[in-house]
Design an enzyme around this catalytic site. Structure first.
Site, PDB file in Angstrom:
ATOM      1  N   TYR A  86     149.875  18.125  90.061  1.00 22.21           N
ATOM      2  CA  TYR A  86     149.202  20.028  90.650  1.00 22.21           C
ATOM      3  C   TYR A  86     148.998  20.329  90.080  1.00 22.21           C
ATOM      4  O   TYR A  86     148.091  21.057  89.839  1.00 22.21           O
ATOM      5  CB  TYR A  86     150.371  20.239  91.936  1.00 22.21           C
ATOM      6  CG  TYR A  86     149.579  21.183  93.243  1.00 22.21           C
ATOM      7  CD1 TYR A  86     149.168  20.835  94.134  1.00 22.21           C
ATOM      8  CD2 TYR A  86     149.179  22.393  92.507  1.00 22.21           C
ATOM      9  CE1 TYR A  86     148.833  22.080  95.403  1.00 22.21           C
ATOM     10  CE2 TYR A  86     148.525  23.653  93.506  1.00 22.21           C
ATOM     11  CZ  TYR A  86     148.250  22.906  94.337  1.00 22.21           C
ATOM     12  OH  TYR A  86     147.384  24.322  95.998  1.00 22.21           O
ATOM     13  N   PHE A 138     116.927  27.873  94.976  1.00 21.64           N
ATOM     14  CA  PHE A 138     117.584  26.765  95.358  1.00 21.64           C
ATOM     15  C   PHE A 138     118.001  26.895  96.569  1.00 21.64           C
ATOM     16  O   PHE A 138     118.743  27.590  97.163  1.00 21.64           O
ATOM     17  CB  PHE A 138     118.193  25.878  94.392  1.00 21.64           C
ATOM     18  CG  PHE A 138     118.591  24.510  94.949  1.00 21.64           C
ATOM     19  CD1 PHE A 138     117.883  23.623  95.064  1.00 21.64           C
ATOM     20  CD2 PHE A 138     119.595  24.022  95.244  1.00 21.64           C
ATOM     21  CE1 PHE A 138     118.434  22.221  95.382  1.00 21.64           C
ATOM     22  CE2 PHE A 138     120.596  23.495  95.938  1.00 21.64           C
ATOM     23  CZ  PHE A 138     119.541  22.265  95.769  1.00 21.64           C
ATOM     24  N   THR A 139     118.333  25.644  97.166  1.00 21.78           N
ATOM     25  CA  THR A 139     118.703  25.532  99.064  1.00 21.78           C
ATOM     26  C   THR A 139     119.976  26.726  99.226  1.00 21.78           C
ATOM     27  O   THR A 139     119.978  27.446  99.817  1.00 21.78           O
ATOM     28  CB  THR A 139     118.577  24.622  99.964  1.00 21.78           C
ATOM     29  OG1 THR A 139     119.415  23.785  98.656  1.00 21.78           O
ATOM     30  CG2 THR A 139     117.234  23.803  99.891  1.00 21.78           C
ATOM     31  N   ASP A 229     121.834  27.614  85.961  1.00 23.33           N
ATOM     32  CA  ASP A 229     122.304  26.681  87.284  1.00 23.33           C
ATOM     33  C   ASP A 229     121.885  25.019  86.943  1.00 23.33           C
ATOM     34  O   ASP A 229     121.250  24.659  85.729  1.00 23.33           O
ATOM     35  CB  ASP A 229     121.269  25.652  89.119  1.00 23.33           C
ATOM     36  CG  ASP A 229     121.267  25.237  89.879  1.00 23.33           C
ATOM     37  OD1 ASP A 229     121.950  24.333  88.894  1.00 23.33           O
ATOM     38  OD2 ASP A 229     121.310  24.989  90.756  1.00 23.33           O
ATOM     39  N   LYS A 272     124.554  15.460  89.612  1.00 17.98           N
ATOM     40  CA  LYS A 272     123.778  15.173  89.019  1.00 17.98           C
ATOM     41  C   LYS A 272     123.642  14.161  87.497  1.00 17.98           C
ATOM     42  O   LYS A 272     123.633  13.303  87.777  1.00 17.98           O
ATOM     43  CB  LYS A 272     122.815  16.791  89.057  1.00 17.98           C
ATOM     44  CG  LYS A 272     122.941  17.453  90.509  1.00 17.98           C
ATOM     45  CD  LYS A 272     122.258  17.012  91.299  1.00 17.98           C
ATOM     46  CE  LYS A 272     122.684  17.685  92.615  1.00 17.98           C
ATOM     47  NZ  LYS A 272     122.192  19.181  92.540  1.00 17.98           N
ATOM     48  N   ARG A 396     110.425  18.230 100.720  1.00 14.18           N
ATOM     49  CA  ARG A 396     110.780  19.506 100.235  1.00 14.18           C
ATOM     50  C   ARG A 396     109.361  20.778 100.663  1.00 14.18           C
ATOM     51  O   ARG A 396     108.810  21.027  99.929  1.00 14.18           O
ATOM     52  CB  ARG A 396     111.069  19.457  98.816  1.00 14.18           C
ATOM     53  CG  ARG A 396     112.750  18.929  98.602  1.00 14.18           C
ATOM     54  CD  ARG A 396     113.284  19.960  98.497  1.00 14.18           C
ATOM     55  NE  ARG A 396     115.200  19.564  98.694  1.00 14.18           N
ATOM     56  CZ  ARG A 396     115.730  19.600  99.399  1.00 14.18           C
ATOM     57  NH1 ARG A 396     115.652  19.989 100.447  1.00 14.18           N
ATOM     58  NH2 ARG A 396     116.682  19.967  99.077  1.00 14.18           N
ATOM     59  N   PHE A 464     117.610  21.556 107.556  1.00 14.77           N
ATOM     60  CA  PHE A 464     117.265  20.844 107.398  1.00 14.77           C
ATOM     61  C   PHE A 464     117.632  19.476 107.743  1.00 14.77           C
ATOM     62  O   PHE A 464     117.461  18.764 108.299  1.00 14.77           O
ATOM     63  CB  PHE A 464     116.171  20.709 105.668  1.00 14.77           C
ATOM     64  CG  PHE A 464     117.239  21.221 104.681  1.00 14.77           C
ATOM     65  CD1 PHE A 464     117.172  22.711 104.341  1.00 14.77           C
ATOM     66  CD2 PHE A 464     117.534  20.180 103.924  1.00 14.77           C
ATOM     67  CE1 PHE A 464     117.778  23.290 103.427  1.00 14.77           C
ATOM     68  CE2 PHE A 464     118.532  20.923 102.618  1.00 14.77           C
ATOM     69  CZ  PHE A 464     119.281  22.246 102.599  1.00 14.77           C
TER      70      PHE A 464
END
Ligand code: PLP
Length: 497
Positions: A86, A138-139, A229, A272, A396, A464
């Site tokens: 943990y 970015f969303t 990011d 990513k 997009r 979306f």
């Protein structure tokens, strides 16, 4: 252009060859082929939103490169080494060391994926009335900024909004726009500058180190932090190596470190660049901010040494980071995307130029010139691609952009794109050719595709993902496509290995 309806196979232009992969396939996942009738029924059931299709009914899934990449044998082996303690697991320390070594931030906080890091960072730094400049929105990033009372301001260079402007660094910040915002609202109202490398919504366009250094200098003078990011910062580093004078002799790993050096912290979707199915992190230099963020991680994610990930996930991220900066790995990744783009563009199809690192973006307003913006040409094109060959792409454009929080009107961003997002190490040249053939086939029939879709259900946030539509006419687009000439070229999955 050949006559509408013709499906002459196009030869790939000689200059771009599909890269030979620096790996071989050890394990395969069968795909299911569907009939045009099955696809038409499935799409109607999914409310003409390909995101609501069962993945089983998708043949080539280019919805996203997020969490859809193939893990390596070494990552799977690392999974077995996961320490599920943990607190303070061995896997956490390996993960922390990998982030520190390759990204260079001292304080590393695991989160279950990128948006959790964005949420925690936004809660720590943004107060109502704040303004957050960034190189295109970015969303999820903007959503968290707005949920915490901030207002996002796009300070990317104008050319980023022009799909035809073939420039090396369309992710760059327009320093004049940034300076004007600082002058207008005051530096104390800007908690940080939000910088993406590469810029997803512009089609994966990179930012240059020179521009990043200028942003750093300007923000330093005003005491404003810069948060990266880092989801595709390795891809950005590759483009810098290829395109920015003075960097061709450096390794991608060195360039990645340099990008991070010019920033104060980062949010990361490890789904990513790092090839994992789930995972992310927030990393900063300021120990006080890190303390604040750890307090929130414990509330929303899990203890600060696992943050919503199992020990085995932490191991897979650590191994994935090491693999992501290998030169042959990142080269193959970017060149596969370029191969698909060249085949498509070679047939005259309008795409965003230059080609980004993770996706080929079709310019839907150029592709479907007869579908008005209010009928969502990009959403319409995602439907057509699915009907034609079982390919799932992403809208997009106006549907993703949502409504203006103040006026409630639809936002119509300059870019109305369909993104063909390529998962890493998952698909072969055969798959890329099926995609290219389908796109070209539809483009040749574009004169027949004259009407789009309208909302039948519209969620209030990130619409979306769950919105539903109906086609505005019984256009041939929305029946089984191609009058019986639907995909004949699908390879037998058994042959792919
Ligand atoms: C995917 C992505 C995110 C959000 O990350 P998740 O892991 O999907 O939560 C943030 N920024 C960019 C640029 C992304 O591509």
């Amino acid at each position: 252009m050949s006559a509408p309806g013709s499906s002459e196979p196009k030869e790939p232009p000689a200059q771009v060859r599909h890269p030979a992969e620096p790996w071989r396939i050890k394990s395969v996942e069968p795909l299911r082929l569907t009939s045009p009738e099955e696809r038409a029924a499935a799409l109607a059931t999914a409310g003409y939103n390909v995101g609501l299709l069962p993945a089983e009914l998708v043949y080539i899934d280019l919805y996203t490169d997020s969490g859809t990449s193939a893990m390596s044998d070494r990552q799977w082996a690392a999974v077995m080494l996961g320490d599920e303690s943990y607190a303070g697991s061995r896997s956490y320390y390996r993960f922390e060391a990998a982030v520190r070594d390759h990204y260079g931030y001292e304080e590393v906080i695991p989160t279950h994926q990128g948006r959790a890091a964005e949420s925690i960072l936004s809660r720590c730094l943004i107060r109502p009335g704040h303004h957050i400049p960034g190189n295109m929105y970015f969303t999820t990033t903007r959503e968290h900024q707005e949920l915490n009372g901030g207002t996002f301001h796009d300070v990317i260079v104008d050319e980023a909004h022009d799909p035809a402007a073939d420039l090396p660094f369309k992710g760059n910040v327009d320093l004049t726009k940034l300076q004007q915002l600082i002058d207008k609202v005051g530096a104390e109202q800007i908690p940080y500058v939000s910088l993406a490398a590469t810029v997803n919504m512009a089609g994966g366009q990179p930012i240059s180190l020179a521009n990043l250094a200028e942003v750093r200098e300007l923000t330093r003078r005003h005491g404003i932090p810069v948060i990266l990011d880092a989801a595709r910062a390795v891809e950005n580093a590759w483009f810098i190596k290829q395109r920015e004078p003075g960097w061709s002799g450096r390794t991608v790993a060195e360039i990645l470190r340099k990008i991070c050096e010019l920033t104060d912290g980062a949010t990361m979707s490890a789904k990513k660049d790092s090839f994992v199915n789930i995972g992310g992190w927030l990393a900063v230099r300021d120990p006080r901010l890190a303390e604040q963020a750890r307090n929130l991680v414990v509330v929303y994610e899990g203890l600060h040494t696992y943050g919503g990930m199992a020990g085995r996930d932490l191991e897979a991220v650590a191994q994935g980071i090491e693999e992501s900066v290998q030169e042959d790995s990142i080269r193959t990744r970017v060149e596969q995307v370029a191969y698909l783009a060249d085949r498509i563009a070679g047939a005259g199809v309008p795409i965003v130029r230059p080609v980004g690192g993770h996706a080929v973006c079709l310019n839907a307003t150029g592709f479907l010139p007869y579908v008005p913006r209010e009928q969502f040409p990009a959403q319409t094109l995602t439907c057509a691609l699915y009907l034609d060959a079982g390919i799932r792409s992403t809208e997009r454009g106006a549907v993703s952009a949502g409504r203006d929080p103040v006026t409630g009107e639809n936002r119509y961003p300059p870019l109305e794109l369909v993104r063909l997002t390529i998962p890493r190490r998952a698909y072969t040249q055969g798959h890329m050719d099926v995609v290219a053939d389908s796109v070209i086939r539809l483009y040749e029939r574009r004169e027949e595709l004259c009407s789009g879709v309208e909302f039948t259900h519209e969620p209030s946030t990130l619409r979306f993902f769950q919105s539903r539509f109906r086609p505005l006419s019984a256009d041939p687009l929305f029946g089984p496509v191609a009058g019986g000439q639907a995909p004949q070229v699908l390879p037998d999955p058994a042959e792919i290995t």
